[in-house]
Every structure is written in structure tokens, then in C-alpha cells.
Design an enzyme around this catalytic site. Sequence first.
Site, mmCIF file in Angstrom:
data_model
loop_
_atom_site.group_PDB
_atom_site.id
_atom_site.type_symbol
_atom_site.label_atom_id
_atom_site.label_comp_id
_atom_site.label_asym_id
_atom_site.label_seq_id
_atom_site.Cartn_x
_atom_site.Cartn_y
_atom_site.Cartn_z
ATOM 1 C CB CYS A 107 -0.962 -0.009 1.188
ATOM 2 S SG CYS A 107 -2.205 -1.313 1.066
ATOM 3 N N GLY A 137 -14.251 7.828 -0.281
ATOM 4 C CA GLY A 137 -13.681 8.292 0.980
ATOM 5 C C GLY A 137 -13.706 7.253 2.072
ATOM 6 C CG LEU A 138 -16.202 4.886 5.292
ATOM 7 C CD1 LEU A 138 -15.396 5.869 6.118
ATOM 8 C CD2 LEU A 138 -17.606 4.828 5.842
ATOM 9 C CG ASP A 139 -13.347 1.121 4.850
ATOM 10 O OD1 ASP A 139 -12.176 1.498 4.907
ATOM 11 O OD2 ASP A 139 -14.108 1.129 5.823
ATOM 12 C CG ASP A 190 -7.087 -1.664 -2.298
ATOM 13 O OD1 ASP A 190 -6.433 -0.673 -2.673
ATOM 14 O OD2 ASP A 190 -7.480 -1.822 -1.135
ATOM 15 C CG ASP A 212 -11.637 -1.592 1.099
ATOM 16 O OD1 ASP A 212 -11.239 -1.096 2.167
ATOM 17 O OD2 ASP A 212 -10.989 -1.551 0.047
ATOM 18 N N GLY A 269 -11.672 -9.803 -15.540
ATOM 19 C CA GLY A 269 -10.586 -8.942 -15.103
ATOM 20 C C GLY A 269 -9.839 -8.403 -16.291
ATOM 21 C CB THR A 309 -4.085 -10.156 -17.958
ATOM 22 O OG1 THR A 309 -5.092 -10.833 -17.213
ATOM 23 C CG2 THR A 309 -2.726 -10.644 -17.501
ATOM 24 C CG ASP A 357 -10.296 -2.086 5.460
ATOM 25 O OD1 ASP A 357 -10.842 -1.016 5.115
ATOM 26 O OD2 ASP A 357 -9.505 -2.700 4.738
#
Lengths: 416, 416
Positions: free
Chosen positions: B58, B93-95, B114, B137, B192, B194, B294
Site C-alpha cells: 500500500c 472516501g470510506l472503505d 484495490d 473493504d 478482469g 491482464t 478496515d
Amino acid sequence: MADWVDLSIIDLESLKQRELEYRTELKQRILNVEQVAAERIPDKVPFFFTDYTGKKGCGCKIPRDTLNEFLKTANYNWKAGAKVSNDGSVGIGLDSAILPVRSVPNLRIVQSTDFFYPIVDDPEVMGMVTVSNVLSDLYATGTTQTDSMLMLLGVASKLTTEGDDVRTRIVGEFISGFKKGCDFANVGVHGGQTVECPWMLLGGVGTAVIPVESLSKLNEARANDVLLLTKPLGIRPIVNAHQWLHSDPERFKEHNLDEAQVRRAFLYACYNMARHNLIAARFLKEFNAHASTDVTGFGILGHADNLAKAQKGEVTFVIEKLPVLPYAQEISKSFEDRNGFKLFDGTAAETSGGLLIALEKEDAAKFIQKLKEFGIVGHIIGQVVKGDSNGNRAILLKENLQIFEETGVTDHFEEF
Amino acid sequence: MADWVDLSIIDLESLKQRELEYRTELKQRILNVEQVAAERIPDKVPFFFTDYTGKKGCGCKIPRDTLNEFLKTANYNWKAGAKVSNDGSVGIGLDSAILPVRSVPNLRIVQSTDFFYPIVDDPEVMGMVTVSNVLSDLYATGTTQTDSMLMLLGVASKLTTEGDDVRTRIVGEFISGFKKGCDFANVGVHGGQTVECPWMLLGGVGTAVIPVESLSKLNEARANDVLLLTKPLGIRPIVNAHQWLHSDPERFKEHNLDEAQVRRAFLYACYNMARHNLIAARFLKEFNAHASTDVTGFGILGHADNLAKAQKGEVTFVIEKLPVLPYAQEISKSFEDRNGFKLFDGTAAETSGGLLIALEKEDAAKFIQKLKEFGIVGHIIGQVVKGDSNGNRAILLKENLQIFEETGVTDHFEEF
């Protein structure tokens, strides 16, 4: 529990108005890119967003075969090739994931993510292209109202070394374009992630939650359907030639191309990429589409092949025509050494290309007429025939392939 | 329309079994990392996944103030600081983003993304950490069943130059770990993106669609609540010291640290990061949590502050105790020159940390007892007091701050 809110029917007049406003703003920005750059950072004119990456646009994508190797090593029980389940779910392989909401059985989550690197040099236009490209996967399922957008952003380390002012300005312009794209699509940006990265990484995640009935058909193409394409092809050769204008002027000269025509073609390419497939998505169900996909990194033939393989019936998609952006043919022909960027093979990577739709001939004619009302030129580029022993697939005519310049885009610029 | 399927009550016995199997597999992998590396690429032992990035975990996050500057430049009408709307929506702003589903008014989309870079050296453990971190989150909102996971993957260019075999093996192991994390959380990977990237980029997007009633409270903390934390702190100093063991052995020696203890601490840190906050999430509503978040990149104080600011009532969160991983204190103390990695200030970045929960004291005691049944050690680390004229915020006691080693994690390794 409250009633359903039926979002599938968007008011056509307001949609027409939205589309007109968006494309007017887009054109103005595209035509003023150099002016904007001059006012932004006087000692850095022209500004090249594409200098902040080693790979451009969808060219950064890891090939499907390589991804399959990764998954095999992970003992992951999946192979490429889209499958549509009986409940309408779509796994990895087609444009969007479509899956049931566990707590409400007849709702579906339609979701797609895409991230890549700059392919055009103006950050705001790039922001608009990014959103158009992410949502294109959802549009291909008939989804006209996305509930949530997340923004994925990697800020290039090199941009950081150039000072906070430059970085803030450039990233701010990208976000501004991203926001304009989301405003057009009527979706809010509800979060995301922003990190440092050696290359400028740009992307998003689009999510819609809709009743299963509002999805268009994805796997019911049948013999005698025609194939309709809603945007011309040729992004890759144009973007590359334009890039070489500044990155490798000597190399550019060797190809005897007309610089003014390349610059003009690039404007059309930007315009083409930043326009959304929302209008086409809006009419998928109305004109009884049997299958649809959007055309991006694997080129028209690659995506047609992918879609053909996902069909329930035994079908072959035959592509007979390639409508291309102005000057794309000339550029491709001048790059014989690079196989013309594979444009004439149908495998040149597109970025934020049009929808490819299988439907009946009569419906296609009506669809094209309707698109025209919104300033979009659609073309029948091929047909669906009965499959052969090779299994479901797409082929491109070798002889008699018709390649022609699509001038609908240039007409829009005449308005100015 | 079919009935609701109530997913909020997960069978506790099967959950206990799942948790036990997951952590057993996790421990075995962590203890065998060097063995695995030796069998994998004999000429590349030990293998350091963290060599494929310039920023770790992070630590790559663009600071919130910088992001605000970007948004301001984009004329984007948003500023940091989480707000919970009357309808329960949560913006940036929050998780997690929490937003209404447009077509079904009382459903909510809970969503978070994330992505970051390797922070541990084993690709499979890193895959498990990635999923745990993304879902954390969602867990913080009381979401115990995620509907969809997308995998975000940037394959390091350097890995490509080392040959297809190495690349496939390493990426395959990462995906394998990612899959194990998703299996534990009972969520499928539905797609996703790649791409190639100079740094190894790892992440995901978690999405749940749930009835608004099944969300836990996020903004109702009040005076006399206590603050409960479900994982010990100290990831950053441990990961850094461990990294220097191979990247800068001279520098490591100067600090007079015990190498064996650092290696042991790193095992606990991996274990800590890869465990999910699912169990804690499962009991948020049952024990009447008033607010929860979290703990990740901004450290315990940063996230407490963020959560305090989102509260409806006027409150201050006072942090009185810091439970830390074994040997984290010793490492931090030896790095006086780097301010002990800010561990004692409460702002050391955590990766995939625990949940921080505000609730009544009696409920907290029951919550801690329940967590214990699942092998999780929770601690009351502070309290909520009436706010002052400085507005809602969190503070860390300067004098009388208690820092203590949490040994619950080490106990798990005694089982072997």
C-alpha cells in the site's frame, strides 16, 4: 420491496440531445488540442501523453494464449472461449461478466474492467476514450444504464519528477475527460484506486445491476443473419503513423505519407474512439439482435471469431467488407514491412471500436436507419452461414474482400 | 420475482471449518516458501517477488491530499472525507462505495477495488493477501457474501525477459493464491484485465449486491462506545526489515536486529495479512456495531480519524493501546532515524489490517469472546468520547499509550 424501475427505455429525444452535446464538446476539444497544450505548459508544447508509457492502448494486453497458460499453471479450471450458461450467465471470455445476484435470483450483475496506457496525446480526450472503452463491454450486452463506475489510475513516476504543477494539471485533465464520459453515460464515479506506476495507467470498472429480461441476446445467431458493424476500423495504423510524426520523423518520411492527412485521420480516430456505443446498445433488443460484441484488441476478425464460438447453433461468421477510417488504407499499404498493421487481415487491434451485431437482414436495415438519426453510420459487413466441420468460427473473405473508406465521421467535422 | 435469499446468516460451523482449512493451508505455504522456491526455479533461489516493483504494498498509494488536488483541477465536485447519505449511500472516501441499484430501490451495490505491488516474496501468499485486502473493504460494511471478483493483473516486463517458463510459473502461483482467497470467501473470479506493466501490478474488484437491511451501521458511533481492533499492527516495519535482509544486508546489520526473529516476525506478518476479516464482518450486526472500517495504508490513526469524521454525532475516537505483532516494537525502535516507521505515532501503513469497530462495551466483550472461538484475538484499544470544538476526529494518547505484543498469532504456529 418497491416496484421495479424500468430503465430499459431511455427517452430518445433526450438521448439525441445528450449525444449531440457530447460529440460537439468532443470535437471542440479534439480540434483545439494544440491550443490547449500551449496554454497549459508553455515550455512543453506540444505535450505527448503517449510519452508516459512503453505500450500504447490495448496493445498492452497479454495475449489470450499466455493467459491460458497462467491459468493452467494455477490449476484454474478455465479456458478461453466464451460460454453462455442456461441462466444467461457469462464467464470469462466474452465482453462483460454477467452473473446472478445471489440474494435476488432474477437480477444480473453486468460488469467489466479495462485498463491500459495512453493512446492519444491529449489527457482529456484520453479520459473520454477510457470511459467509452470500459463501458463498451457493457453496451455489448444491451446495458444502457450503468450503476457504478470506479476509476483506476496509475500516475506515471516520470510525471511526478516534472513537478507537482505539471502532474496535477495533466492528471486533472484526464479526470475531467473521464468525468465527461461518465456524465454522458449518466453514471457516477463512486470510487477507485490511485497509485504511482512507471507508466501512466488508465482504466475503470463499470457495473450495472439489471433484471435478466433487459439483457439482449448474446448467443442466438443463426444462418441467414447479417453482421452489422457500428464504427469504422483502422485505429492502429493511424495511431502508429501519428506517433511517428514526433517520435521518429525519419522513419515517418520513408513512408511517403501525407502529414496533413495523417493528422486529419488522427482527429477522426480520436473522435471514433471517444464516442460511446450507447446508442447502438439502446436498439439491440428493439431490432432483435441475436448476438453482439464490441471490437477492441483482437481486431474485427478476432472478436467475430470469439463471438461465433459462443453461439448455441452451428454457425460461421463470414466477413466480406471492411469499412475503414479515412487514410487508414493508405497508411497500412505503406507499411508493407509490418504487414500493414494487419488491417487487411482483420486482426489490427482496435481501441474502443464499434459493436458487431448478428441479426436478421430486415432488422439490420431498420437498425442502420435508426443509427443514422443519431449521426452514426452502420454497415452490413458480412453474414452468418451454417457452420462446417471446423466448428463455430469467423472467417474473412480472401478474394472479393471489399475495403472502403467510411466518410460519415468526416461529415461531422464539416459541420464546423 | 422470486423471494429474497437471505445470505446474512452463514452457518457458523461450516464457517469455522472453512477458516480452519484456509489458515492451515496458509501456514503450510508460509512455512515452506523457501522449499517451494528451490523446487520452482533452481537457479533462482531464493526468489523475491518484491524485486519486481519499485514500491511495496500500500506504500504506492497516492496521498489523499494529492488526489484532492487532481480532482479540484478537474472541476470535480468532491473532497476527501467520507459522507454517509440518508439513504445509506457512501461515496468516495470510506472503505467501499455503497450505492443504490437504480432498477431496485432497496438493493445496494457494495463495491471496492484495490491494486498494488508485491509486498511479500512468495507469489501464492501474495495472491492470498491481495484478495484478503480487496475484500476487507467490503467486510467493513458487514458484507459477508461477495457476488463477483475481478482480477487486475499487470505482468512485470522484467519477468517476461526472464523467459516464458519463469513468467508462467510465477504468475500461475499468484493466480493460484488469488483463487484460494476467493474460494475461502466463496466468490468466483468472473473476469478482469491482464496487461504488461513495468512493475508487477496486483489487485481486484469485489462487488456485492445486497438488501440495504443487511449492511451494518457505519456512522452511529457515540460517546461511551469502545473501539475494538481485530488484528495486531506493525506490518510496515517488519516487511521493511525483512526486505533489507537481502536487498541491503549492510544496512540491516547496522541495526543490530536478530535475523531469526525478523524472519519469524515476517511469517506472522504474512499470516496476518492473508487472513480475512470475514469472521469479524459476520458478527458486526449481531453485536450491534455502530461504525466500522478496515485498517490499511493510512495506519490505525489515519483510518480511525477517517471513520470518526464520517460519524453523525459529535465524537472523538481516543486510541489508548496498540497491539503489535511480535518483534515489531524492537524493529521500530531500532529505526529511530526513520521515526520508527511511525508505528508509535499510529500512522505506519498497514496492508490488509483488521477491522476497527465502535460498539458498546458489553457487546465488545461478547464480540471478543466470539472471535476467540474462531482463533482470532480482538482487543479493545480505545474509546469514543464526546467531540470537542475541533470537530470529529481521532487522537492517539501521547502519555500512557500502551504498546504490547499480541501473541495470538504465534500460538497458531505452535500447533505445528
